[in-house]
Each structure stands twice: as structure tokens, then as C-alpha cells.
Design a protein around this motif. Sequence first.
Motif, PDB file in Angstrom:
ATOM      1  N   ARG A   1       2.132  -2.802  -4.593  1.00 48.54           N
ATOM      2  CA  ARG A   1       1.820  -1.590  -5.347  1.00 48.54           C
ATOM      3  C   ARG A   1       2.438  -1.583  -6.726  1.00 48.54           C
ATOM      4  O   ARG A   1       1.853  -1.112  -7.686  1.00 48.54           O
ATOM      5  CB  ARG A   1       2.288  -0.357  -4.580  1.00 48.54           C
ATOM      6  CG  ARG A   1       1.458  -0.123  -3.351  1.00 48.54           C
ATOM      7  CD  ARG A   1       2.005   0.990  -2.520  1.00 48.54           C
ATOM      8  NE  ARG A   1       1.501   0.889  -1.159  1.00 48.54           N
ATOM      9  CZ  ARG A   1       0.274   1.240  -0.803  1.00 48.54           C
ATOM     10  NH1 ARG A   1      -0.556   1.733  -1.704  1.00 48.54           N
ATOM     11  NH2 ARG A   1      -0.129   1.105   0.438  1.00 48.54           N
ATOM     12  N   LYS A   2       3.655  -2.094  -6.826  1.00 43.34           N
ATOM     13  CA  LYS A   2       4.331  -2.008  -8.113  1.00 43.34           C
ATOM     14  C   LYS A   2       3.956  -3.165  -9.044  1.00 43.34           C
ATOM     15  O   LYS A   2       3.789  -2.975 -10.233  1.00 43.34           O
ATOM     16  CB  LYS A   2       5.842  -1.979  -7.919  1.00 43.34           C
ATOM     17  CG  LYS A   2       6.581  -1.677  -9.206  1.00 43.34           C
ATOM     18  CD  LYS A   2       8.032  -1.324  -8.962  1.00 43.34           C
ATOM     19  CE  LYS A   2       8.714  -1.046 -10.311  1.00 43.34           C
ATOM     20  NZ  LYS A   2      10.130  -0.762 -10.144  1.00 43.34           N
TER      21      LYS A   2
ATOM     22  N   SER B   1      -4.132   3.775  -0.279  1.00 41.82           N
ATOM     23  CA  SER B   1      -3.245   4.839   0.182  1.00 41.82           C
ATOM     24  C   SER B   1      -1.992   4.239   0.803  1.00 41.82           C
ATOM     25  O   SER B   1      -1.954   3.066   1.144  1.00 41.82           O
ATOM     26  CB  SER B   1      -3.948   5.695   1.227  1.00 41.82           C
ATOM     27  OG  SER B   1      -4.002   4.995   2.457  1.00 41.82           O
ATOM     28  N   GLU B   2      -0.953   5.064   0.907  1.00 40.47           N
ATOM     29  CA  GLU B   2       0.271   4.600   1.567  1.00 40.47           C
ATOM     30  C   GLU B   2       0.206   5.032   3.010  1.00 40.47           C
ATOM     31  O   GLU B   2       0.619   6.133   3.358  1.00 40.47           O
ATOM     32  CB  GLU B   2       1.493   5.202   0.885  1.00 40.47           C
ATOM     33  CG  GLU B   2       1.467   4.994  -0.616  1.00 40.47           C
ATOM     34  CD  GLU B   2       2.665   4.232  -1.130  1.00 40.47           C
ATOM     35  OE1 GLU B   2       3.455   3.748  -0.304  1.00 40.47           O
ATOM     36  OE2 GLU B   2       2.789   4.122  -2.348  1.00 40.47           O
TER      37      GLU B   2
ATOM     38  N   ALA C   1      -1.631   9.921   0.085  1.00 40.92           N
ATOM     39  CA  ALA C   1      -1.995   9.595  -1.291  1.00 40.92           C
ATOM     40  C   ALA C   1      -0.832   8.926  -2.018  1.00 40.92           C
ATOM     41  O   ALA C   1      -1.009   7.967  -2.750  1.00 40.92           O
ATOM     42  CB  ALA C   1      -2.426  10.862  -2.030  1.00 40.92           C
ATOM     43  N   LEU C   2       0.353   9.439  -1.806  1.00 41.51           N
ATOM     44  CA  LEU C   2       1.522   8.915  -2.508  1.00 41.51           C
ATOM     45  C   LEU C   2       2.698   8.867  -1.550  1.00 41.51           C
ATOM     46  O   LEU C   2       2.774   9.639  -0.606  1.00 41.51           O
ATOM     47  CB  LEU C   2       1.911   9.842  -3.672  1.00 41.51           C
ATOM     48  CG  LEU C   2       0.924  10.025  -4.805  1.00 41.51           C
ATOM     49  CD1 LEU C   2       1.388  11.162  -5.673  1.00 41.51           C
ATOM     50  CD2 LEU C   2       0.793   8.756  -5.605  1.00 41.51           C
TER      51      LEU C   2
ATOM     52  N   MET D   1       6.167   9.807  -2.012  1.00 43.27           N
ATOM     53  CA  MET D   1       7.055  10.448  -2.983  1.00 43.27           C
ATOM     54  C   MET D   1       8.486   9.946  -2.864  1.00 43.27           C
ATOM     55  O   MET D   1       9.181   9.775  -3.867  1.00 43.27           O
ATOM     56  CB  MET D   1       7.015  11.977  -2.795  1.00 43.27           C
ATOM     57  CG  MET D   1       5.799  12.632  -3.402  1.00 43.27           C
ATOM     58  SD  MET D   1       5.648  12.332  -5.159  1.00 43.27           S
ATOM     59  CE  MET D   1       6.835  13.501  -5.790  1.00 43.27           C
ATOM     60  N   ASN D   2       8.938   9.715  -1.633  1.00 43.11           N
ATOM     61  CA  ASN D   2      10.314   9.268  -1.462  1.00 43.11           C
ATOM     62  C   ASN D   2      10.545   7.928  -2.152  1.00 43.11           C
ATOM     63  O   ASN D   2      11.580   7.705  -2.760  1.00 43.11           O
ATOM     64  CB  ASN D   2      10.651   9.148   0.024  1.00 43.11           C
ATOM     65  CG  ASN D   2      10.715  10.501   0.671  1.00 43.11           C
ATOM     66  OD1 ASN D   2      11.151  11.473   0.039  1.00 43.11           O
ATOM     67  ND2 ASN D   2      10.249  10.587   1.904  1.00 43.11           N
ATOM     68  N   TYR D   3       9.534   7.082  -2.054  1.00 45.78           N
ATOM     69  CA  TYR D   3       9.681   5.781  -2.703  1.00 45.78           C
ATOM     70  C   TYR D   3       9.679   5.936  -4.216  1.00 45.78           C
ATOM     71  O   TYR D   3      10.489   5.331  -4.916  1.00 45.78           O
ATOM     72  CB  TYR D   3       8.560   4.842  -2.257  1.00 45.78           C
ATOM     73  CG  TYR D   3       8.531   3.585  -3.069  1.00 45.78           C
ATOM     74  CD1 TYR D   3       9.566   2.665  -2.962  1.00 45.78           C
ATOM     75  CD2 TYR D   3       7.518   3.336  -3.986  1.00 45.78           C
ATOM     76  CE1 TYR D   3       9.582   1.524  -3.736  1.00 45.78           C
ATOM     77  CE2 TYR D   3       7.516   2.201  -4.757  1.00 45.78           C
ATOM     78  CZ  TYR D   3       8.555   1.299  -4.632  1.00 45.78           C
ATOM     79  OH  TYR D   3       8.574   0.182  -5.400  1.00 45.78           O
ATOM     80  N   ILE D   4       8.787   6.757  -4.726  1.00 47.54           N
ATOM     81  CA  ILE D   4       8.724   6.958  -6.175  1.00 47.54           C
ATOM     82  C   ILE D   4      10.077   7.452  -6.680  1.00 47.54           C
ATOM     83  O   ILE D   4      10.612   6.952  -7.676  1.00 47.54           O
ATOM     84  CB  ILE D   4       7.600   7.963  -6.533  1.00 47.54           C
ATOM     85  CG1 ILE D   4       6.241   7.341  -6.247  1.00 47.54           C
ATOM     86  CG2 ILE D   4       7.697   8.384  -7.992  1.00 47.54           C
ATOM     87  CD1 ILE D   4       5.076   8.251  -6.509  1.00 47.54           C
ATOM     88  N   LEU D   5      10.642   8.404  -5.952  1.00 49.37           N
ATOM     89  CA  LEU D   5      11.947   8.938  -6.364  1.00 49.37           C
ATOM     90  C   LEU D   5      13.013   7.862  -6.349  1.00 49.37           C
ATOM     91  O   LEU D   5      13.763   7.688  -7.307  1.00 49.37           O
ATOM     92  CB  LEU D   5      12.349  10.075  -5.424  1.00 49.37           C
ATOM     93  CG  LEU D   5      11.679  11.407  -5.685  1.00 49.37           C
ATOM     94  CD1 LEU D   5      12.189  12.435  -4.703  1.00 49.37           C
ATOM     95  CD2 LEU D   5      11.961  11.861  -7.110  1.00 49.37           C
TER      96      LEU D   5
ATOM     97  N   ASP E   1      12.690   4.676  -6.479  1.00 47.24           N
ATOM     98  CA  ASP E   1      12.401   3.670  -7.495  1.00 47.24           C
ATOM     99  C   ASP E   1      12.835   4.161  -8.872  1.00 47.24           C
ATOM    100  O   ASP E   1      13.521   3.467  -9.610  1.00 47.24           O
ATOM    101  CB  ASP E   1      10.905   3.354  -7.467  1.00 47.24           C
ATOM    102  CG  ASP E   1      10.594   2.087  -8.227  1.00 47.24           C
ATOM    103  OD1 ASP E   1      11.497   1.233  -8.342  1.00 47.24           O
ATOM    104  OD2 ASP E   1       9.447   1.950  -8.697  1.00 47.24           O
ATOM    105  N   GLU E   2      12.445   5.401  -9.208  1.00 47.95           N
ATOM    106  CA  GLU E   2      12.744   5.927 -10.538  1.00 47.95           C
ATOM    107  C   GLU E   2      14.247   6.174 -10.701  1.00 47.95           C
ATOM    108  O   GLU E   2      14.811   5.952 -11.759  1.00 47.95           O
ATOM    109  CB  GLU E   2      11.970   7.224 -10.773  1.00 47.95           C
ATOM    110  CG  GLU E   2      10.454   7.049 -10.862  1.00 47.95           C
ATOM    111  CD  GLU E   2      10.014   6.309 -12.116  1.00 47.95           C
ATOM    112  OE1 GLU E   2      10.800   6.244 -13.080  1.00 47.95           O
ATOM    113  OE2 GLU E   2       8.885   5.782 -12.133  1.00 47.95           O
ATOM    114  N   GLU E   3      14.885   6.625  -9.640  1.00 51.33           N
ATOM    115  CA  GLU E   3      16.314   6.904  -9.734  1.00 51.33           C
ATOM    116  C   GLU E   3      17.119   5.633  -9.960  1.00 51.33           C
ATOM    117  O   GLU E   3      18.185   5.660 -10.550  1.00 51.33           O
ATOM    118  CB  GLU E   3      16.801   7.588  -8.450  1.00 51.33           C
ATOM    119  CG  GLU E   3      16.642   9.081  -8.506  1.00 51.33           C
ATOM    120  CD  GLU E   3      16.895   9.735  -7.157  1.00 51.33           C
ATOM    121  OE1 GLU E   3      17.167   9.015  -6.181  1.00 51.33           O
ATOM    122  OE2 GLU E   3      16.801  10.966  -7.096  1.00 51.33           O
TER     123      GLU E   3
ATOM    124  N   GLU F   1      11.849   1.565 -13.911  1.00 51.40           N
ATOM    125  CA  GLU F   1      10.761   1.470 -14.876  1.00 51.40           C
ATOM    126  C   GLU F   1      10.623   0.046 -15.374  1.00 51.40           C
ATOM    127  O   GLU F   1      11.602  -0.671 -15.521  1.00 51.40           O
ATOM    128  CB  GLU F   1      11.039   2.389 -16.058  1.00 51.40           C
ATOM    129  CG  GLU F   1       9.857   3.233 -16.410  1.00 51.40           C
ATOM    130  CD  GLU F   1      10.269   4.277 -17.421  1.00 51.40           C
ATOM    131  OE1 GLU F   1       9.527   4.451 -18.376  1.00 51.40           O
ATOM    132  OE2 GLU F   1      11.327   4.898 -17.249  1.00 51.40           O
TER     133      GLU F   1
END
Lengths: 901, 535
Positions: free
Chosen positions: A637-638, A880-881, A885-886, A888-892, A894-896, A900
Amino acid sequence: MNSFISKRINNIQFAILSPDEVRKMSQVRVITADTYDDDGYPIERGLMDLHMGVIEPGLKCATCSGKVDECPGHFGHIDLAMPVIQVGFVKEVKMFLDGTCKNCNRVKLTEDEMQAYGRRLSEKKLEDYDPELLTLIIKKNLEQAIKREVCPHCGFKNLTVILDKPTTFREGAKSGGAAEKKITPKEIRERLEKIPDDDLIYFGLNKSFVRPEWMILTALPVPPINVRPSITLETGERSEDDLTHKLVDIIRISQRLRESRDNGSPQLIIEDLWDLLQFHVTTYFDNQTAGIPPARHRSGRPLKTLVQRMKGKEGRFRSNLSGKRVNFSARTVISPEPFLSINEVGVPEKAARELTVPVTINQFNIDVMREWVKRGTTPTKENGNYESGVNYILRPDGRRVKITAANAEDNSQKIDIGWVVERQLSEGDIVLFNRQPSLHRMSMMAHTVRILKGQTFRFNLAVCTPYNADFDGDEMNLHVLQKEEGRAEARIIMKVQEQIMSPRFGGPIIGGIHDHVTALFLLTHGNPLFSEKEATHIMSYLPVDKDMKPVSVENGVKYFSGRDIFSAILPEDFNIKFRSKLCSGAKRSEDGTFVCEYEENQEDIDVVIINGRMIHGTIDETAISPFAGKIIDKIYRKFGAAAAAEFIDKMTRLAVAFISFRGFSTGIADYDIPENAISEIKEISIEAEKDVDGFVIDFKEERMNPREGKSVEETLEEEIMKVTGEARDQSGKIASQYLGLTNPSVIMARSGARAKMLNISEVAGMVGQQSVRGQRLNRGYDKRTLPHFKKGDLGADSRGFVKSSYKVGLNPLEYFLHSIGGREGLVDIAVRTSRSGYMQRRLINAFEDLKVNERRQVTDTVGEIIQFKYGDDGIDPTKSENGEALDMNYILFDEENGGEQ
Amino acid sequence: MKVILWKDTKKNIENLMEKAENLFYAVDFPVSEGIEEAYISVDKKKVLYRAKVTEISEYNLPNAKKPAEKGKKKKDTRELMLKKKTGLKTVLHLESLEVLAPSIPSSDFSLGRNKINAVDSYYEATLERIVITQKEKYSSVIEGPVRQLIEKELDKGVVLPLHIAEMLTKIKKEKGQDFFNKILKRVEEDLEERQIDPFEAVGIIAAQSIGEPGTQMTMRTFHYAGVKEVDVTLGLPRLIEIVDARRTPSTPSMDIFLKDEYARDDDAVSRVIKDIENTSVIDVADVITDTDEMMVIIRPKRKLMDRRRIKEQDILDAMGSIKQITIIQKEKGDTSVDYADIEIKAQQESYKRLYQLQEQVKAVNIKGLQGIKRAVAVKERDGTYKLQTQGSNLKQVLEIEEVDAVRTTTNDIVEIANVLGIEAARNAILKESRDTLKEQSLDVDERHLMVVADMMTIEGQVRAVGRQGISGKKSSVLARAAFEITVKHLMRAGIVGETDTLTGVAENIIVGQPITLGTGAVDLVYRGNVPDKGE
Ligand SMILES: [Mg+2]
Ligand SMILES: [Zn+2]
Ligand SMILES: [Zn+2]
């Protein structure tokens, strides 16, 4: 050559052929029943007349002057001496005879009825009706007309028409059965001719395409010769096609009928011949018509005539039109090759020499192609390795020239722009690879070619899962794409790396299996250290170039950790945190943190990777396997498909490198447990048996209380099943107490590489109760499973309670009863495959036309909307995950962690 | 509201309708005070007329002098209409008699806890007025900031799922605007990127996703977890059954939930079980045919009867439904062991009749709902009871007072379609197939199941996947011919003059040209080297 202008058939209009049309499209009127003359040359105006095409090389078609492969074939026709009924339309003919007046030939409906029905039927075009609905409407409309005796138009009193199946019509008074008269096809045809066009609508006929009298044949089309080719047997004898045989019969009888009619033979003889003609024409169309015996070949085999050729699984539609055989394909046994990328497939040289790719010569490649052609058909590189040559060249006039060692030099000079060279498969070509049954789209994926020595197709083990392949003799198919468009689509859409994500569940379906899991588990569990020498050896398998920092230096030797070695194959900027499979059963302790019994350091309960460095945890099934594979999922995905493929490639290599360095083996000794454990297990089984006996005694002495809503017998069985189940679980628990994470079998089970703990307890502890359909074994001899038991024996032994472990071995009785239990599984699989196969065929057939349009609505072929937004949210399940759709825990996370790019 | 409801002849009502004013109607039943509305049925099933009752008085004699009431007109010149000639009991003063359109089904009226199925004579029944309250719009139940976020994103063309919007709002509060912006941007991008590609063959993908794991499913029928009495078909056979749209599943079963006030009440639960469990004579007694005496003997089994809470009288009552028989209850012997035999003789003595009688007696329904063979209470984790049944009768179960109609369901999809409508059937297909796959721990995306459910219900009735349903109705002649019954379709195409427009997949494969899905649905045009216009 205008082949680059693509043409599409817009639509196909169905109708019935009129006799005029039959004659118009006919190239020859066939009059003799003979085929070939003594020299083997087709007889003129015979059934093999050259006007209908050619099947022998050397001859030319008399119509289009094409040769065997060029002539498409042309129809001929037979003028029948007397008209006969086309069997397929008997029902319709009956309907016309019933529904129209014999005198004035109008439909026997009143003006009012006609108006009402006509209005109803003209709402839609006839062909737009649902077939079954239309049949119903017609039937309803005609009900009155058929019942009516007296014609509402002319007042004529009609007789009743009776159909003697399959094709004979009689007519008689409604009441008395007397004075019935046969209606000849000729008379029928005359009646049908007079029915006005405007009345046809009430019979469901489309007047723009069909006249009812065309259902009675006067001219019979003779199909082109390449539809019914004759074959020459080894003896030199010619054997004609079934259709030709049938046509011979038809012509013969038609001729005799014509002669008899012309020289005024008795009516009886004429009628007999006429019936015979009808029989032959009927069986020519359908040799399985009810009510008449099928026409047979001399050998007694029923002939395969027109209907038989089309219908069924072996018929034209399902076997030649919906599925087609292809060239440029190969099939052989498969075997594994861990050093190939998942995107590659190893092709044996022998196959590569046969498979070709067409290359059209242009100004840019002509010099290269000359070189290729010059090489001939079996070139090798200096080191003796495979090099691809050229098998054929195609001249612009369509002639195909076979390249041989002798003519290669010559032809390399002849080729010019516009010619096509069929070159052999070479490394880097894209091909389709497939394993049947093709149950989902990942059963056919595109690979790039590696030419290898040997006889088998080879591929990376990570791709076993989507193909559902193993190497116990499985064979697979390979197809070489022939057009640039196909190759482009294969590379962009079908390539293995593009199929890593399964549309079924939105997760990876390609990943590490078996030893890959074991190896990486061993590499990362407890984070072992490796000396520089060891680490270098392992890393030498990997195409990575990364600075590695030693974890420690002792006595001048640098040591590297297992997790750092694993980190070497991870992309930078990669962040993830998840619970490993090993610790999936971790329980919450009193202070609220999770505790995993298998990890010394409780921080390792979760796998933690930050900025491409693995900090904590153990790599196992959850990390890298198909279906679960969190790391693969998130890399895909990334960083995209290519990065995911690269990771899998490196991961499988690292796993193979490490496990072959460390060594890993399992054996019967894995299941050795101490004496006291064995006796403990023995005690459990004795205890269980005792309990069972107790229940049986209770039951026999009618002391057993039935459970709510159960009979006593059922209650007994349930109690026993419970006891024996518990016995197995307990013995498994005892066994696994002595089998720790240092045991190879346990490592495999706990890491998810292969087998479950249950299987280990079956080997080391106890196999347990055998069952069929969820019940203890109870069938066999009268009231017992085997003859040496007493009748009505309900004890543990006689009903399949296996006390032994696989390691100790089963006694003959246990072995026999165990086989009974095992057979159920085999039967189940056999039944299941056929059932689910049929279900899938029906599903595919029902849903194959659905597509998403530009507005993400789901529509069918007619444009009817099935869903206003695909899946309510328009999200592609593949992307999809796991359905969401998303994540969110992973996005958080990753971003934390500065994820980027 | 309490009303009076009775059955009348059409002729009577027509007479009443003619007389517009001062309508006094003498009826043959008592009516209690306080009833203000009258409902009349002429065919038992539907209630077609309504009137206001303004006065209720006793009926004495036709045209007899009435005692003065409440100072009303003294001279009793009331012109009475009579329902019957004899047996009249009450006089009703009716006003504004009107025809109801649409009519009210008699089952809208209830007697105590029970619905009235047919109006046989008269009832003082209650009629519940159904109040339809509109569901609150989701936007009004979502809190301010979350709602604002969703609406703001909607303006940008991004549909934010609720839980994501909630999470984002939380992030904004906890981690600050900058971080929130970063996350929001990524969410927007991801959502856009994950949209399905136009022209994707979603049908084929759905079919493969459901069909492929079929080989991994079990074939056995299992006992339901916890409830051993109720068998449930699971695995592949169940999945096949769902797509087949079988009229009745092989193991029909209901999950009955009770309204909150009854859900923890043991008495209510056993009462409902008693009410719905269908019990025939054969379930609680032996039925013996005595050819000497030409009679059928019912030998009740006390144990079975007690378990199902059935008394002797219940059997005798039930026998009332068989016509032309004589019922003799034998002298009681030792009643502590079993009940006495019941002998049944047909009035017409013949072996044929005796045989018929025996079959009739066996099948007589003592009580319960048709089709429900067994009901079992299952205690849920929250202490409430749920009933699971073998057999299904959704319509009548929903009518039971204690039953929570919102949550109660059945696994019979066609029944759901009939009782609750096609949208409910669509959801049932989705739920049943999802549960079946989940039970086998197979991971199949819900979107695939939606495609199947929508396709099966799009025509307004449940269609099977296969020749009888969806495939048989395809618009293409060639596609139909290729599937099954080849020749019939081709012949028919000829006489009707059908046109195959080659829009689907199968027909294009047959004629050998690219299909109309995926990359076959778009054209790629190469313009070549177009010279600049200036040159
Ligand atoms: Mg195999
Ligand atoms: Zn030709
Ligand atoms: Zn007429």
C-alpha cells in the motif's frame, strides 16, 4: 492489409430462411447422392461439389477459387421433391393449424379480441419480451381461437387438428373420432401460405422476418464441405461425415419420390416415400426426436446430426465457441525455484524453442532481425547457453517459410520491412501462466520468462498460494502472447506483482510459506546474534547493499542481530506495529499489560518496525504469510506493487539463505516425551474409558436422565463424545508441556509454518475419538462395528476411540476404525469439488456481464442499474484493508513515526 | 382503542348505507358502554365499514315503547333496522357509516394478546393505530464537529465514513491542526485512490470470490452452537441453497427476540414457546386404528403431554375440527400413569373413511403455529432470552404480542420476501451468505455478497442464480444458448426475429471479439504525429 482497422460485429439478426433465400445463397443445386468418382475427384452436383468448398490440399474452390485454408466454405441446396416439416417447428405449425380457419385462413379471433391483443403485443417489440412471458401471452391470446370451432370471419365450421408425434397431422370432427384424414405437409404449407401477414403477431411471429410456410421445407440447405469433412482412413478408405450420410439418404429418397410422383405410381407408394423423406429430414435436423428411432451408422452408432452437434457440454457452443483451443501454449510439470523472482517463470529450453513471438519487421529492427534469422533454429551462446532463434518467417503475401539450418543465411537476406519473423521465446518475454482449475483471476498471471535447463516450469514458492499449486506432479500451462496490446495489458494488469492483493478479502494472497515462515521465525525470535562471518554468509544471498551496524563487538568479532539482518530487506521509511501470531493468545495481566508466555522480553509481544528497522517482535505467519501478511500488505500500500514484489523476493531468499545456513529438520524424535507423561496420558485414556463404561452401564440400567429435548440414546452419545474429547485435549496438553519452542515441530506449529498443535498432540499424545457425520462409529455389522464385538457393545473400544498416539502406533482395531473416520474426509472432498464447481459456473454465468460504469454504478448489459454506488462506498475490495476503506490506526502510526516520504 | 367489531351480511350493510340519518341498528350481541367506534366485516378477513357509535341501548321489542333515556325524545319513534329477526340484544345508534378504503385486515384487531384472524361473529376488540414515525436523519444525530467535517468533505466530493470522521475529529482535538491536516490529506487521497476502476468486471470478481472458497467448505449439517435440538444447514450446502433461492430451506429456523419487557421474564418466554410450538396429536399420543370396532383410538402419553403442557381437554377440543365423528372418552383407569383413551368413530362406516380418519386425527393441530416444530429458549449474554426454532412461520410469529418484530428473523429468504418485502429479502441474502461464510471462517468481502444479493432481487422478486432465474433471462440469444438448452433458444430466436446486440461477455467470446468489460470497454486512439496548426 487493413488489419489495423478494428471492426466489430454490431449485432446478429436471427430469422428463418425462406426457400428463396436458401436458393439464393446456394452455390450449387445438389442432385446426385454420390460424392467422389473412382479417381477420388468430387462429382459435379454431388454432395462434395467443389462449389461448396475444398478440404483437399491441391484443389481449388469452384466458387471463390480459394485453397483449403482460404475458402470459408459455401452452401449448396437440395430441392425436395415434396415439402416436409422442419421438426423444430412442429409445435408452431400445430399452433397455426389450430388457431386459423381452414376456409379463410384468418386467425379465429373476433375483431374485438384482435384489437385488444394486438394493442397489448405492440407495446414492445416482440424480441424484447422475456421469452417465457411471451410464450404465456401467446398461449393466453390463442386460447379462444383454438377452442373456437366456427370461424368468426367467415362462419366456416373447422375440424380438430391432431398431431401424431413427431410430424404427422390429422384432421377430424370435434366430437366423433371417425373420418379422420391425414393432412400432408403440402396441404399444410398451402394453408400457412394464405395466412395474412397481419395475423402473424397473434402467434408470436415477427412478420418482418418470418412467414409460417417457411417452417415447411421445400428447399434444404446443404452445409459447406468444411462443416462435414470426410476423413481418409489408414486403409485409404474414405469415411464420410454423419451429415453427409444423412444428406445422401435425403437426396436418394427425394429422387425416388419425384420419379414415383412423375410416373404416376400408386398413392400408397408415394405416401410411403414421402414419410420416409420426412423421417430422413427429421433425423437430419435432430436425431433424438421423441417418437422415432434414431438413424444409425452402419456400425450401429446413432448418427450425430445438427442438433446433437450443437447442444450439451461437448456441443459446438460450450466446447468450441465458449472455450477455444489455442496455439502458442505449453504444458509441463512444475517444480520450485527459490532463486527466481515471483514475477518470473522458468521455461525449459525445449519448450522455448517451440514457442514463438511474432515480430513485424520495420526500419528500426530489421538489422537485429536479420541477425536472429541468420542464427537458425537452435543457436546457443558462446558458453553453450540457450539463445533464441527463429522458426518461421511470414511473407507479406501470407506464405509461411520454415527456417532450417540450410536456408537461414539465405532468408536473413530476404526479409524486408512488413515481413513477420516468428522468433523463439527469449528471456524477458511476457507470458501467461495458468493452473487449473482456474477458480479466480489469480489462477492466470503474467510472468517474465527465464530460460532454464531441465524439463519443468519453475517458479518462486510464494506464488504457490494463488495457483493453489504444489509439486507432487502438478502440471501448468503457459501461453505466449502474440500481440503488443496483449503484452501491454499483461504487463500492466496481469503481472504477478499486480495480483499480490486478493479481490476476495483485500489482503495479500502471495507471501512466504512453510520454511519461509520457520526461517524468519528462527532469525528473529529472541533476536539471535551472528558473527560477521555468519552474517556475511547469510547476506550473500541477498541483492542488498546496506550499511549494517554491529550490535556488539566481542574479542574483535562483530556481531549482528537477526532482526537487523531482516531489516536489511525492508524499505526505508517503513513503519508498522502489530501483534505476532506467536503472541496472539497473549493474556492481559493484572497491571493491564499483555503477557506472552513465549517471549522473554515482553516488548517483543508486538512486532515493531520504525523507519525500516525492526525493533521488537518475532516474524511469523502474521507478518509474511499469504492471507495474513501484514508486512507485505502495508509495503504494497505504501510503496506499491514493485516494492512489495521486491520485498517478497528478498524475503524468500533470506529465508532460504538462513534456513540452509542454520539447518532445520524434524523427525519422530520431536515427539519424545518422558515416561511419566506417557503414563499420565495412559491414565487419562483409562479414566476416559472408565467414564464411558459408566455411562453405558447407566444407560443399560435405564438410570440415565435424558437431556432437555433429547432421547436417552442421544444423551449417552453426547456424554461419551464429551468425555473422549476432553481426554484428547488433556493428553495434548500434557504432551505439549514437554514440547517447548525448541522443538522443531512446535516451532512450525506456533509460527504458523505448518500443522497445528492439535496434530502434534495426535502424534505425541492420543489420536482420540473417530467419528462419521459427527457421531461415534456405529455402522458395520449387526449392532456392532466389527464381528468380534458383542452385539450392542457401546464401549469406547468398539466405537472408534483411539487411545494410541501416532508415534506409538495404532493397534489393528484402532487402525481399521481410524480408516473409517478418514474415509469420510475423502468422500467429502470428492462431493464438494463437483458441487462447488457447478455453483461457481452458475455464479459466473449469472454475473459475468456486470460492470461498473464511469459513475461507479453497477450496471448490466442493458444498462439497468444494479447498484447506485458499487458496494455502497465505491471502494474496490482489492484495495480495501480487509474490507475497510481505510486503516486509520495504521495511518496514525505511520504518520506519527515520520512516515512521510 | 376499544371498538366493537362484527360480521354482517353485505345486504344488511347496504340497507344501512341507504339510510343516512338517525340510524338505529339492532344487533344480536351485547355491547359494553364506552365504545365509540364500530367496525363491520362482510367476509371475515377484511373490515370494510366503519361507523361512529353515539348511543348504546338495550333492545327490548321491535317498536316497543322505550323507557325515556337521558331526557331524550319521549316518543319512541325510532325506526329500527334489524340485523336478524330473532335474538337481538342491543340497539346501536350509528353515525357516519363509511366504506373504508383501503380496507383494514381483520388481523389489525386484537383480542387481548392475540390477533384476530377472522371475524366469525362479534368482538369487543382493540384496534391499534399504527403511528409511523420518521427515522431521524443521520445528520441530526451526529454531533456538530463530526457533522461539519463530513459536510465539508462532501462539498469536496469526498464521502467520509462516519467512524473515520469521528476519529479525525478526535485527532484534531488531541494532536492539533497541523497533524490533523496531514492525516486528512492522506485520508482524502487514499479514499480517492481506492475507488473501484470504471468498467471493472465486478460481477465476475464477485462470482469468483464466492465460488473459489467453495472448495474449502464443509458439507455437513451441524447442530447449532448451544442449542442441540435445532439443526442448521451450514457450509457449502447452505451457500448453494441461498443462491438457489429455494422456496424453503432444508432446515428452516427462526431467531425470535422478545420485547424488552418480556425478554427476561421466564414465564413470558415459556408462554411464547407454548404458543408457537406446533403440536399435533401424533406428537403427544399413539394413534391406533381398530378395524374390528371401526374406530380410531387416541392413547395420550402423559410424559409427552406434560412436556408440551397439553391437557386432555386440548385434544378433545382439537378433535372438534374434524366433522362427522363421534368422540367417546373412556373411563379413566389409573390416571397417575396415563390419560384415558379417546375413541373416535366416523359416522360413515367404511374402511376408506376409517383410513382417512386416522390420517386426519394424526395431523390435527392441537396448538401452536403451523411449521414451527420446536422452539428453544437460549439465554443471551445480557441475561435476555432468545428463542430458536426448528421450522419457520415469520408472519404469525411477528403478530405475537411479546415478540420484538424488529429483531426477529428467519433463515427462509423467500418467506422474508413474502412477509417483509424485497428489500428485506435483499438484506436477508446478504446476511445469510455472510454468516455462512463467516461460520466457515472464510474471508469474503461484503461487497461481493451485495452484488449477488442485489442481482438476485433487482426484479422485485427473489430470483435464483441459474437457468431458472438470472441466467435464463439474459438478453442475448447466444449467451442463453451457450448456457443450457441450446436449440430451443435458437429456434425461438428465429421465429421472434430476435437481435443479439453482442453487449455481454459470453456472446462476444462466441463470435470471437473483445468483450465489453475492463480494457475492452474503452478505446485507445493514437493520433499519430499531428503537425502543428501553424505549419
Ligand atoms: Mg498437487
Ligand atoms: Zn470457396
Ligand atoms: Zn374463416
